[in-house]
Scaffold this active site. Structure first.
Site, PDB file in Angstrom:
ATOM      1  N   HIS A 219       0.790  -1.232   0.000  1.00  0.00           N
ATOM      2  CA  HIS A 219       0.000   0.000   0.000  1.00  0.00           C
ATOM      3  C   HIS A 219       0.822   1.282   0.000  1.00  0.00           C
ATOM      4  O   HIS A 219       0.486   2.256  -0.665  1.00  0.00           O
ATOM      5  CB  HIS A 219      -0.984  -0.004   1.178  1.00  0.00           C
TER       6      HIS A 219
ATOM      7  N   ARG B 223      -9.825   4.482  -1.959  1.00  0.00           N
ATOM      8  CA  ARG B 223      -9.602   3.588  -0.808  1.00  0.00           C
ATOM      9  C   ARG B 223     -10.009   4.342   0.453  1.00  0.00           C
ATOM     10  O   ARG B 223      -9.192   4.973   1.129  1.00  0.00           O
ATOM     11  CB  ARG B 223      -8.127   3.179  -0.738  1.00  0.00           C
TER      12      ARG B 223
ATOM     13  N   ARG C 228     -14.822   2.632  -2.423  1.00  0.00           N
ATOM     14  CA  ARG C 228     -14.795   1.291  -1.839  1.00  0.00           C
ATOM     15  C   ARG C 228     -15.090   1.421  -0.353  1.00  0.00           C
ATOM     16  O   ARG C 228     -14.496   2.272   0.323  1.00  0.00           O
ATOM     17  CB  ARG C 228     -13.405   0.683  -2.053  1.00  0.00           C
TER      18      ARG C 228
ATOM     19  N   GLU D 258     -11.852  -9.858  -5.781  1.00  0.00           N
ATOM     20  CA  GLU D 258     -10.452 -10.023  -5.370  1.00  0.00           C
ATOM     21  C   GLU D 258     -10.240 -11.310  -4.586  1.00  0.00           C
ATOM     22  O   GLU D 258      -9.112 -11.680  -4.286  1.00  0.00           O
ATOM     23  CB  GLU D 258      -9.986  -8.822  -4.549  1.00  0.00           C
TER      24      GLU D 258
ATOM     25  N   ASN E 274      -4.574  -7.055  -7.221  1.00  0.00           N
ATOM     26  CA  ASN E 274      -3.521  -7.145  -6.193  1.00  0.00           C
ATOM     27  C   ASN E 274      -3.815  -8.304  -5.245  1.00  0.00           C
ATOM     28  O   ASN E 274      -2.950  -9.130  -4.956  1.00  0.00           O
ATOM     29  CB  ASN E 274      -3.449  -5.853  -5.368  1.00  0.00           C
ATOM     30  N   ASP E 275      -5.047  -8.329  -4.758  1.00  0.00           N
ATOM     31  CA  ASP E 275      -5.413  -9.420  -3.849  1.00  0.00           C
ATOM     32  C   ASP E 275      -5.747 -10.693  -4.606  1.00  0.00           C
ATOM     33  O   ASP E 275      -5.419 -11.787  -4.150  1.00  0.00           O
ATOM     34  CB  ASP E 275      -6.596  -9.002  -2.966  1.00  0.00           C
TER      35      ASP E 275
ATOM     36  N   ARG F 253       1.489 -10.691  -0.787  1.00  0.00           N
ATOM     37  CA  ARG F 253       1.903  -9.540  -1.608  1.00  0.00           C
ATOM     38  C   ARG F 253       2.853  -8.602  -0.871  1.00  0.00           C
ATOM     39  O   ARG F 253       3.438  -7.711  -1.481  1.00  0.00           O
ATOM     40  CB  ARG F 253       0.667  -8.774  -2.111  1.00  0.00           C
TER      41      ARG F 253
ATOM     42  N   CYS G 138      -8.978  -2.692 -11.129  1.00  0.00           N
ATOM     43  CA  CYS G 138      -8.422  -1.567 -10.368  1.00  0.00           C
ATOM     44  C   CYS G 138      -7.166  -1.978  -9.601  1.00  0.00           C
ATOM     45  O   CYS G 138      -6.700  -1.252  -8.739  1.00  0.00           O
ATOM     46  CB  CYS G 138      -9.467  -0.982  -9.419  1.00  0.00           C
TER      47      CYS G 138
HETATM   48  C1  PEP Z   1      -6.701  -4.991  -5.063  1.00  0.00           C
HETATM   49  O1  PEP Z   1      -6.755  -5.856  -4.186  1.00  0.00           O
HETATM   50  O2  PEP Z   1      -6.327  -5.205  -6.213  1.00  0.00           O
HETATM   51  C2  PEP Z   1      -7.101  -3.604  -4.784  1.00  0.00           C
HETATM   52  C3  PEP Z   1      -7.345  -2.759  -5.742  1.00  0.00           C
HETATM   53  O3  PEP Z   1      -7.187  -3.221  -3.513  1.00  0.00           O
HETATM   54  P1  PEP Z   1      -5.991  -3.082  -2.466  1.00  0.00           P
HETATM   55  O4  PEP Z   1      -4.704  -2.954  -3.220  1.00  0.00           O
HETATM   56  O5  PEP Z   1      -6.319  -1.832  -1.700  1.00  0.00           O
HETATM   57  O6  PEP Z   1      -6.111  -4.319  -1.662  1.00  0.00           O
HETATM   58 MG    MG Z   2      -7.719  -5.583  -2.244  1.00  0.00          MG
END
Ligand code: PEP
Ligand code: MG
Length: 592
Positions: free
Chosen positions: A192, A299, A335, A432, A455-456, A466, A503
């Site tokens: 993050h 976020r 979100r 996700e 990402n998740d 991650r 996203c």
């Molecule tokens: C994701 O998980 O891809 C996402 C956009 O949210 P974050 O990176 O905040 O978990």
């Molecule tokens: Mg996420």
């Protein structure tokens, strides 16, 4: 001069003095103390120890009075620790010998005493290490109360922040205006803090493992966030080379900003909506500057700040309203709280594995109120313009329905109170969790849109943390399982006519963005600064070619094979292509 290699997670180059930060209960900075300030620093340490003595004596006295002397004896041990030369003299010695601040000296003492305690064979003595933490924590708290103490929101001058880890609540509280660059031991590009640094255009290198050990406090460091390199005490020649690279980077950024007014359209006329991911409301201006056609991900949990306090309905309404006004006529996707259990207060039991624990939408069962208040604010903000609500961490229709029921409850309340709100704010799912991807067709029947959080999704699909640099080479956005899952989600969205977007950070990588278009995605949301490069890449390709490339990739067995095919194909296109940049009067090199 020495160089460290990590992962470049936010491009750009910066040179500045290192400010070291580690965390005990709270962040501890390592600061160089000049020789003529060393004795004043020792006095600061002594004063904090004396303040701790007064507090402990008062606690002991009160306990003796209220529950009896036998229960107060433990504080005799704490008071003795305060005077133990192993603590007091050693800490003062470190301040004098290493020329560092009292907080850091205490931290070093704590480490060596813990090592000593762990060697005791007597279990009772070993357990005294918790008393040690208690005493040292109290001295640290007393040091923190002094005006000289730096904090995340009050950094001492422009610095290169060198940290072990920087969790979202710390990143949210950070005095970013004074941060020249970020260097962390842990993390990767989906970390993050890296995401925020990228959004703010601050160079960052993550996953350096030992940066906090290898970079001396106060040393001059050059951070190259593009190449993932950190140079400690760079030579004159190295500085000159970096300055030239910095200048070239600045010119390229300037050129890319010129693409703002151009359409994100492929050579064969397919429009792709490029939106922005933001963490702070102020970033809406940056999103506009880079030509975002909306906010694809806000976020919202960054509104909680370091104190982890949920803002009131009115405070949220104010933020959401401003975002909508600023982005007009484009939509703003908020979100809902993607927070861990700790956001519900210090009494919440901790989760052994927070990434798989009670977080985000799962907290709604335990504590629906913060979510209800947020939904009320979002429904009200809907009167101002296009707001979209996105639920994170949905695993299937079961928990989605709980959220949808809460949304209906929020609407019923507002209706009963006569408060104006928008009845049909679109509601979507942040896909996700792999189970949500598998049942995407079922989810599509209950929501208005999908946005894939790669990402998740990648983390859970491939079982790769991650945030852990030790497994970052296994974090493969082009893994066949990832591409097949993305294709399956795209097909479910297509079949149900639901708008679909990505996203995650993958959307902000030009090559991956081309593949995503090939897989059927027509909306991508990314860090604002990534938009121009992705736009340029998309303008240089045909969607039909991207589709056939994606189809070929879907038949391959490994990430390596997919990567090779993509590189080879894109290089071929770049050679054949008839300079689309010139078509719109754009000059310079193209994106891929
Ligand atoms: C994701 O998980 O891809 C996402 C956009 O949210 P974050 O990176 O905040 O978990
Ligand atoms: Mg996420």
């Amino acid at each position: 001069m020495s160089a460290l290699r990590g992962t470049g997670v936010a491009p750009g180059i910066a040179v500045g003095r290192a400010l070291l930060m580690e965390r005990d209960a709270a962040p501890v900075f390592r600061l160089a103390v000049p020789a003529d300030r060393v004795e004043a620093e020792v006095r600061r340490l002594e004063a904090a120890i004396e303040a701790s003595r007064e507090q402990l004596s008062a606690i002991k006295e009160r306990l003796s009075r209220e529950v009896g002397a036998p229960h107060a004896y433990i504080f005799d041990a704490h008071l003795l620790m305060l005077d133990d030369p192993l603590l007091r003299e050693r800490a003062a010695g470190i301040v004098r010998g290493e020329g560092v601040n009292a907080e850091w000296a205490l931290r070093s003492v704590s480490e060596s005493l813990h090592a000593l305690f762990s060697q005791f064979s007597d279990a009772y003595l070993r357990e005294r290490s918790t008393d040690l933490d208690d005493v040292i924590g109290r001295i640290q708290l007393n040091l923190r109360g002094t005006p000289e103490a730096p904090s995340l929101s009050r950094l001492p001058g422009p610095v290169v922040l060198v940290a072990g880890d920087l969790v979202p609540s710390e990143a949210g509280a950070l005095d970013w205006d004074r941060v020249l660059a970020i260097v962390t031991d842990v993390g990767s590009s989906t970390y993050h803090t890296a995401i925020i640094a990228r959004s703010l255009g601050i160079p960052a290198v993550a996953g350096l493992k030992e940066a906090t050990r290898q970079i001396p406090a106060g040393s001059l460091v050059a951070v190259d966030g593009t190449r993932g390199e950190v140079v400690v005490e760079p030579s004159g020649a190295a500085l000159e080379a970096l300055e030239a690279a910095q200048e070239a980077y600045r010119r390229e950024e300037e050129r890319l900003r010129g693409t703002r007014g151009l359409a994100a359209r492929t050579l064969d006329g397919v429009e792709v909506s490029l939106e922005a991911n933001v963490e702070f409301p102020e970033e809406a201006a940056t999103a506009q500057l880079h030509g975002a056609s909306g906010i694809g991900l806000f976020r919202s949990e960054y509104l909680l700040g370091r104190g982890l306090r949920f803002p009131t309905e009115e405070q949220q309404l104010d933020v959401y309203r401003r975002l909508v006004e600023q982005m007009h006529p484009y939509p703003v996707t908020v979100r809902t709280w993607d927070v861990g259990l700790e956001a519900l207060g210090p009494l919440g039991p901790s989760s052994p594995n927070p990434a798989l624990g009670e977080r985000a939408l799962r907290l709604l069962r335990r504590s629906p109120d913060p979510f209800r208040v947020q939904l009320r604010a979002l429904l009200r903000a809907g009167c101002q313009g296009p707001v979209r609500i996105m639920f994170p961490f949905v695993s299937g229709p079961g928990d989605l329905r709980l959220a949808l029921a809460l949304l209906e409850q929020a609407k019923a309340e507002l209706r009963a109170e006569g408060v104006p709100f928008c009845e049909d704010v679109p509601v979507g799912v942040n896909v996700e969790v792999p189970s949500a991807a598998v049942v995407a067709d079922l989810l599509a029947a209950e929501v208005d849109f999908f946005s894939v959080g790669t990402n998740d999704l990648i983390q859970y699909l491939l079982a790769v943390d991650r945030t852990d640099p030790r497994v970052s080479s296994l974090y493969e956005p082009l893994h066949p399982a990832v591409l097949r899952t993305l294709r399956q989600i795209a097909q479910a969205a297509e079949a149900s006519g639901r708008p679909l977007s990505v996203c995650g950070e993958m959307a902000g990588q030009p090559v991956e963005a081309v593949l995503l278009v090939g897989l059927g995605f027509r909306s991508l949301s990314m860090a604002p600064s990534a938009i121009p490069r992705v736009k340029e890449a998309l303008r240089a390709v045909r969607a039909a070619d991207a589709r056939s490339l994606a189809a070929k990739c879907l038949a391959l067995a490994t990430c390596r094979e997919i990567q090779a095919l993509v590189n080879e194909t894109l290089a071929g296109w770049a050679d054949l292509d008839s300079a689309p940049a010139e078509r719109d009067g754009l000059t310079g090199s193209r994106g891929l």
